[in-house]
Structure formats: structure tokens, C-alpha cells
Enzyme design. Structure first.
Site, PDB file in Angstrom:
ATOM      1  N   HIS A   1      39.872  93.235  92.966  1.00  0.00           N
ATOM      2  CA  HIS A   1      38.856  93.729  92.410  1.00  0.00           C
ATOM      3  C   HIS A   1      37.991  93.980  91.537  1.00  0.00           C
ATOM      4  CE1 HIS A   1      43.069  96.524  94.498  1.00  0.00           C
ATOM      5  NE2 HIS A   1      41.723  96.607  95.642  1.00  0.00           N
TER       6      HIS A   1
ATOM      7  N   ARG B   1      51.979  95.078  99.729  1.00  0.00           N
ATOM      8  CA  ARG B   1      52.341  93.968  99.388  1.00  0.00           C
ATOM      9  C   ARG B   1      53.545  93.817  98.127  1.00  0.00           C
ATOM     10  NH1 ARG B   1      46.328  93.376  97.849  1.00  0.00           N
ATOM     11  NH2 ARG B   1      45.514  93.381 100.352  1.00  0.00           N
TER      12      ARG B   1
ATOM     13  N   ARG C   1      29.191  92.982  99.814  1.00  0.00           N
ATOM     14  CA  ARG C   1      30.226  92.903  99.398  1.00  0.00           C
ATOM     15  C   ARG C   1      31.552  91.917  99.077  1.00  0.00           C
ATOM     16  NH1 ARG C   1      36.990  95.149 100.293  1.00  0.00           N
ATOM     17  NH2 ARG C   1      37.751  94.098  98.300  1.00  0.00           N
TER      18      ARG C   1
ATOM     19  N   GLU D   1      32.458 100.755  93.280  1.00  0.00           N
ATOM     20  CA  GLU D   1      31.892  99.411  94.057  1.00  0.00           C
ATOM     21  C   GLU D   1      30.298  99.646  94.204  1.00  0.00           C
ATOM     22  OE1 GLU D   1      36.205  99.760  95.367  1.00  0.00           O
ATOM     23  OE2 GLU D   1      35.807  97.375  95.285  1.00  0.00           O
TER      24      GLU D   1
ATOM     25  N   ASN E   1      29.699  96.397 103.308  1.00  0.00           N
ATOM     26  CA  ASN E   1      31.618  96.248 103.625  1.00  0.00           C
ATOM     27  C   ASN E   1      32.059  95.526 104.551  1.00  0.00           C
ATOM     28  OD1 ASN E   1      34.050  96.092 102.393  1.00  0.00           O
ATOM     29  ND2 ASN E   1      34.284  97.707 100.944  1.00  0.00           N
TER      30      ASN E   1
END
Ligand code: ADP
Length: 415
Positions: free
Chosen positions: A189, A250, A99, A396, A7
């Protein structure tokens, strides 16, 4: 088969080495052999590696770029010091899974990487200018380092949401902007939401088609997903990861008119306003203190800070709103699943999100909720609760390793 899962971020490289194959997947017995992270790539990097359950190895070392970071990772993975059984040379890494944040409309599933796929990921840079370039650096570094003999597989954050219907992914703006520029909801996600749906059905012994749930990934970034018959039918992040829930920094959903008004009032450029919405809003902006949920909860409790409480309340209300909306969207959900750093670790946030959901039949079991240990999956609603609630730690990397294995095994023996 030993899969290196990568990742690659803008200044970090996270990895795991996972041993998996058909048998392991069927028995749910894949093994994570090693994991680690290189932070501050591009300067004096901070390296943390761990093999199995042994004590972590930490060092500070200058690492110029993604390639240098990956070389350091591989050198450690194959070293006697790491002592990973069956991994003594680079040849013992059989495939690499990457990823990749944005796959646009083109990549709807995990894909073996060749030149055309790299070009396709480059085409998506416009859609994810912060993330895809970093992912591409990781891919290029791994292709150079391992050569053509080691297959590489891209696993996209957007892919799980490719099943959303038009009614979920189109915005209410002129349709030709979708046709011209592919402006639509993509969702992110995806690998996490897909893992949660998978783990939920394994825990309950259900077939995929029987899974109707709302998943909440609550970390620094937060998103909700409506999963019907095992597939994503809606999700709260949109064209970019900015839309939807209140996140660490955010803003989530905001009336677009705010952008023009702020620009007029403060004389800010579009870029400056987007920076505010992405980096200075959410929990940080509301509290004026921190984006870290743990710190906010401590402030609220120890000092009774009003703004900390407000930030947490708004965060929970927004999460609840998505649960209720998606409950209706899938025609009644069986369960709400909490995950991510906040969802997995904070019994208090779970309780505050669930507090307004009794109208949907959710009865939280306070004892189960607070007794759940770190890293544990489990039921947190009462046995009689009509809408169940679960905590499931996300993974993940496991799905990336399995997808990489399947892509490679499929290529070698199409049968
Ligand atoms: P990322 O999205 O970057 O992967 P994580 O999933 O690790 O981030 O989530 C980070 C968030 O989880 C932070 O806001 C952190 O405060 C929060 N968190 C971690 N542990 C706890 C806890 N015990 N209680 C409340 N919040 C927690």
C-alpha cells in the site's frame, strides 16, 4: 501529457487516463479524463468505462487475456463514443504507468521499464506469487500494444517503505535468513500511504520534512504506516500483505506457532493453512458471515449479532494498537489519517478506532466526523485536539500518473 495508468490483477484490469505535466503537478490540477475496470478477464468479461462525469458505459464481452482486455480499453479510450478531448488515436497516449505490487529490495523508486526491469520484476515473483505475475502480464501486453515509442513506468507498492530502518524491517529470526533469502518486512500500500502524506501536507501547507503522521489504509486489505519527516519509518504489512491489521479475509498478526498446531490438529498442509490465514480469516473468519464491513455493521445494528460485533471490535482494537505504537515510534504524531473504503466511508469505524485514543490527546468531533460526505477530505477531530484526525480519500492512480510523467520528462530533458 496523457498517461494511461494500469492496475492489472489476476482476473481484472483497472485503468485511468490522467492528463498531467509539471504545471498541473505544481498547481495540483491534473485531470482524470477517463477511468474503468474490466472484470472477469479470461471469460465473459464485465466492462465498465467512464469518461469524465458522464454516464458509465457497460458491456459484457468475451476477453481472453490481459492483452485482449487492454486492446478493448484502448479502443474505447480513443473512440468518438468516449469523446475524450485530445485523445483520438493510440498516439495520444504518451506514457503508461503500471502498478506493481512487489519491487523487493531492488526497486526503491518508480522506474522506466526496459528488459532488465522486466527481468527484475520477474525475480520478485517468488516474493509475490499472486500479484507480480498479473502485473507482468499487464506490462507485457502494454509493451506489445504500444511498441517501443511509448515509455512505460513501474510504480511499486513497496517502494515508499524503502526508507524503513533495519530496526523496523528485520524480524527476530536468525539474521542469515535475511542475508540468504531477503526475508524481511517490505510493506505494501506504499503508493496510498505516500499519497496520504502528500495530500496531508498540501492541505496544511507544510513542507515534506514537517509531516509526522500515522496513516491508516482500511479497505479489504488494511495497513498502517508511521510517517516521520515525510518518510515511511514503519508499516504493518510485512514480508507479505498477511501481517498486521485484521483485514477482510486476512488474519493479520498471529503467533507463528498456530501454524504448526493447526497442522497437527487438523492434518492440514502448510499451503492449506496459508489459504485459511489469507482467505478465510480476518473479519470473515471471526464473524463466520462476511468480509464486508458494511454488512457486518448492519448485522450488528439490526440483529445485534454477537460475532459481527466481536469482529468489528477486534478490527478497531488492532487499528488502535498500531496507531498508538506508531505514535510512539515517530516520537509523537500530529495526526491520524483515515483512508480506504472503510476509513473513507465509515464514520462509525473511525469513531470506534478513535474512542480509546484520548490518552494520546485525540478528541473526535462527532459532528464533523458524521457530516463528512463521501469522497470528501477533512478534519474530524475538535480544533483543540492535540492529536488531530483527518479523512483523506486515497488516489494511488494520481501518483502513478505523476511518477510516469516525471520519469518520461526526466528522460527527455535531463535538465
Ligand atoms: P480494496 O481494498 O479492495 O480496494 P476498498 O478500499 O474498496 O477495497 O474497501 C472495501 C471495504 O470498504 C469493504 O469492507 C466495504 O464494506 C467497506 N465500505 C465501503 N463503504 C462503506 C461504508 N459506508 N461503511 C462501512 N464500510 C464500508
Amino acid at each position: 501529457m496523457n498517461i494511461l495508468v494500469l492496475n492489472a490483477g489476476s482476473s481484472s484490469l483497472k485503468f485511468q487516463v490522467i492528463a498531467t505535466d509539471h504545471k498541473a503537478i505544481d498547481a495540483d490540477a491534473d485531470v482524470c479524463l477517463a477511468r474503468g475496470v474490466v472484470e472477469r478477464v479470461g471469460s465473459l468479461a464485465l466492462v465498465t468505462f467512464q469518461a469524465g462525469d458522464r454516464a458509465p458505459h457497460k458491456e459484457e464481452v468475451p476477453l481472453r487475456d490481459a492483452r485482449a482486455a487492454l486492446e478493448r480499453v484502448v479502443r474505447w479510450v480513443i473512440s468518438p463514443e468516449a469523446g475524450i478531448a485530445g485523445v483520438r488515436s493510440a498516439a495520444d497516449i504518451h506514457a503508461v504507468g503500471h502498478r506493481v505490487v512487489h519491487g523487493g529490495e531492488r526497486f526503491q523508486a518508480s522506474t522506466l521499464i526496459d528488459g532488465a526491469v522486466v527481468a527484475g520484476i520477474e525475480d520478485c515473483v517468488e516474493l509475490a506469487p499472486l500479484h507480480n505475475p498479473a502485473n507482468l502480464k499487464g506490462i507485457r501486453a502494454a509493451r506489445e500494444l504500444f511498441g517501443p515509442g511509448v515509455p512505460q513506468v513501474a510504480v511499486f507498492d513497496t517502494a515508499f517503505h524503502a526508507t524503513m530502518p533495519e530496526a523496523a524491517y528485520l524480524y527476530g529470526i536468525p539474521y542469515h535468513f535475511y542475508r540468504r533469502y531477503k526475508i524481511r518486512r517490505y510493506g505494501f500500500h506504499g503508493t496510498s500511504h505516500r499519497y496520504l502524506a502528500y495530500r496531508y501536507r498540501r492541505m496544511l501547507g507544510l513542507s515534506k520534512e514537517k509531516v509526522n503522521i500515522v496513516t491508516l489504509h482500511l479497505g479489504n486489505g488494511c495497513s498502517a504506516c508511521a510517517i516521520k519527516a515525510g518518510q515511511s519509518v514503519n508499516t504493518s504489512m510485512g514480508f507479505t500483505p498477511l501481517e498486521g491489521m485484521i483485514m477482510g479475509t486476512r488474519a493479520g498478526d498471529v503467533d507463528a506457532s498456530v501454524v504448526e498446531y493447526l497442522s497437527l490438529k487438523e492434518g492440514l498442509s502448510l499451503h492449506e493453512i496459508m489459504t485459511i490465514l489469507n482467505k478465510e480469516s480476518g473479519l470473515l473468519g471471526l464473524s463466520g458471515m462476511t468480509s464486508d464491513m458494511r454488512e457486518l455493521l448492519a448485522e450488528e445494528k439490526e440483529n445485534g449479532d454477537r460475532r459481527a460485533r466481536l469482529a468489528v471490535d477486534i478490527f478497531c482494537a488492532r487499528a488502535r494498537r498500531y496507531v498508538a505504537a506508531y505514535f510512539a515510534e515517530i516520537g509523537g504524531a500530529q495526526a491520524v489519517v483515515f483512508s480506504g473504503g472503510i476509513g473513507e466511508n465509515s464514520a462509525e469505524i473511525r469513531a470506534r478506532v478513535c474512542a480509546g485514543l484520548d490518552c494520546l490527546g485525540l478528541r473526535l468531533d462527532e459532528r464533523r466526523n458524521s457530516a463528512l460526505k463521501r469522497g470528501q477530505a477533512g478534519l474530524i477531530s475538535t480544533p483543540a485536539s492535540r492529536l488531530k484526525a483527518y479523512v483523506i480519500p486515497t488516489d494511488e492512480e494520481l501518483l502513478i500518473a505523476r511518477d510516469a510523467y516525471r520519469a518520461v520528462a526526466g528522460r527527455r530533458s535531463p535538465a
